[in-house]
Scaffold this motif. Structure first.
Motif, PDB file in Angstrom:
ATOM      1  N   LEU A   1      70.305  41.693  15.388  1.00  0.00           N
ATOM      2  CA  LEU A   1      69.607  42.835  15.977  1.00  0.00           C
ATOM      3  C   LEU A   1      68.504  43.333  15.054  1.00  0.00           C
ATOM      4  O   LEU A   1      67.399  43.667  15.508  1.00  0.00           O
ATOM      5  CB  LEU A   1      70.600  43.966  16.263  1.00  0.00           C
TER       6      LEU A   1
ATOM      7  N   PRO B   1      64.998  42.854  17.326  1.00  0.00           N
ATOM      8  CA  PRO B   1      65.442  43.848  18.312  1.00  0.00           C
ATOM      9  C   PRO B   1      64.765  43.694  19.666  1.00  0.00           C
ATOM     10  O   PRO B   1      65.321  44.090  20.692  1.00  0.00           O
ATOM     11  CB  PRO B   1      65.056  45.182  17.649  1.00  0.00           C
ATOM     12  N   ARG B   2      63.571  43.089  19.694  1.00  0.00           N
ATOM     13  CA  ARG B   2      62.866  42.929  20.965  1.00  0.00           C
ATOM     14  C   ARG B   2      63.653  42.049  21.927  1.00  0.00           C
ATOM     15  O   ARG B   2      63.768  42.362  23.118  1.00  0.00           O
ATOM     16  CB  ARG B   2      61.473  42.343  20.712  1.00  0.00           C
TER      17      ARG B   2
ATOM     18  N   SER C   1      63.722  50.536  13.318  1.00  0.00           N
ATOM     19  CA  SER C   1      63.134  49.423  14.062  1.00  0.00           C
ATOM     20  C   SER C   1      63.582  49.415  15.519  1.00  0.00           C
ATOM     21  O   SER C   1      62.812  49.034  16.408  1.00  0.00           O
ATOM     22  CB  SER C   1      63.497  48.092  13.395  1.00  0.00           C
ATOM     23  N   LEU C   2      64.803  49.847  15.787  1.00  0.00           N
ATOM     24  CA  LEU C   2      65.284  49.907  17.175  1.00  0.00           C
ATOM     25  C   LEU C   2      64.507  50.953  17.965  1.00  0.00           C
ATOM     26  O   LEU C   2      64.115  50.712  19.117  1.00  0.00           O
ATOM     27  CB  LEU C   2      66.774  50.223  17.207  1.00  0.00           C
TER      28      LEU C   2
ATOM     29  N   THR D   1      61.024  49.585  18.705  1.00  0.00           N
ATOM     30  CA  THR D   1      61.050  48.561  19.758  1.00  0.00           C
ATOM     31  C   THR D   1      61.333  49.176  21.117  1.00  0.00           C
ATOM     32  O   THR D   1      60.743  48.780  22.130  1.00  0.00           O
ATOM     33  CB  THR D   1      62.107  47.493  19.433  1.00  0.00           C
TER      34      THR D   1
END
Length: 243
Positions: free
Chosen positions: A10, A14-15, A54-55, A58
């Protein structure tokens, strides 16, 4: 091991995960995993390594240009996840914090991270709840130690709500407005890595400072101890001369 590998994957891409959630769970169902991961990172003290920044970036990207998520729904979802997560962590620290630390089972709770978190709370007080949001690992430990130290709940709650909304909004909106830029699209994985590395700089700097910053006092102490015999010898010599 499977859950650890899941989070590693992940973090790296994450994309692909969010795209898969949208495809398999539908647009509405995809908010569930996003909520859960943000909540766990901020609310469970043993899981500070989850890719919150980062999540969010995204997820913001997928809310732009009708790519499956809706910004008007996404923002409240991540706000609630971040706020409720810190609330949970506060009460874990308040009710069970000392036992958790004494058990030594939370390996991520290293002496350096504990020291940095406590130093931030000592220096900034309740404001540390807000500032800590922008430091990976630290953002998981700050509410825990706030509860452990029995910070006044109303002060904690105010800065928790403020920090949760600002932090989650900033990274989500960065993805929303900049995730669709062609150069970002072409190097999306590198952008995610850059976000992770940049967000880790303060934490790494704190660890290095804690590790090497203590050597000077030690060296000074050792130097002082080394001078003790010489001082004693000089004193003895003066005493003999007087005799």
């Amino acid at each position: 091991m499977e859950i650890i590998q899941f989070f590693i994957d992940l973090l790296q891409d994450p994309r692909s995960f969010i795209a898969e959630w949208i495809a398999s769970l539908g647009p509405l169902g995809a908010y569930g995993p996003i909520f859960l991961i943000i909540f766990i990172e901020t609310g469970v003290v043993i899981m500070p390594f989850l890719p919150g920044d980062s999540l969010l970036f995204t997820a913001g990207f997928f809310a732009a240009d009708g790519q499956g998520l809706n910004l008007a729904i996404l923002l409240p979802v991540v706000w609630v996840a971040a706020i409720v997560g810190d609330q949970c962590n506060y009460w874990i620290g308040r009710e069970f914090g000392r036992r958790i630390i004494d058990s030594g089972r939370v390996k991520s709770m290293t002496p350096e991270r504990i020291e940095k978190t406590e130093a931030m709370l000592d220096k900034y007080g309740p404001l540390a709840i807000f500032l800590g949001r922008f430091f990976p690992f630290i953002r998981t430990f700050v509410p825990f130690f706030a509860g452990l130290g029995r910070m006044h709940y109303k002060k904690f709650f105010f800065f928790n709500v403020l920090g949760g909304i600002v932090w989650s909004s900033v990274f989500t909106l960065l993805g929303y407005f900049f995730g669709g830029i062609p150069v970002v699209q072409e190097h999306f994985e590198l952008v995610i890595v850059a976000i992770v590395l940049i967000s880790l700089i303060p934490a790494v700097g704190g660890v290095l400072k804690a590790k090497f910053g203590k050597k000077k006092p030690v060296a000074a102490t050792e130097g002082a101890e080394a001078n003790v015999p010489a001082a004693v010898a000089a004193t003895d010599g003066d005493a003999e001369a007087d005799a």
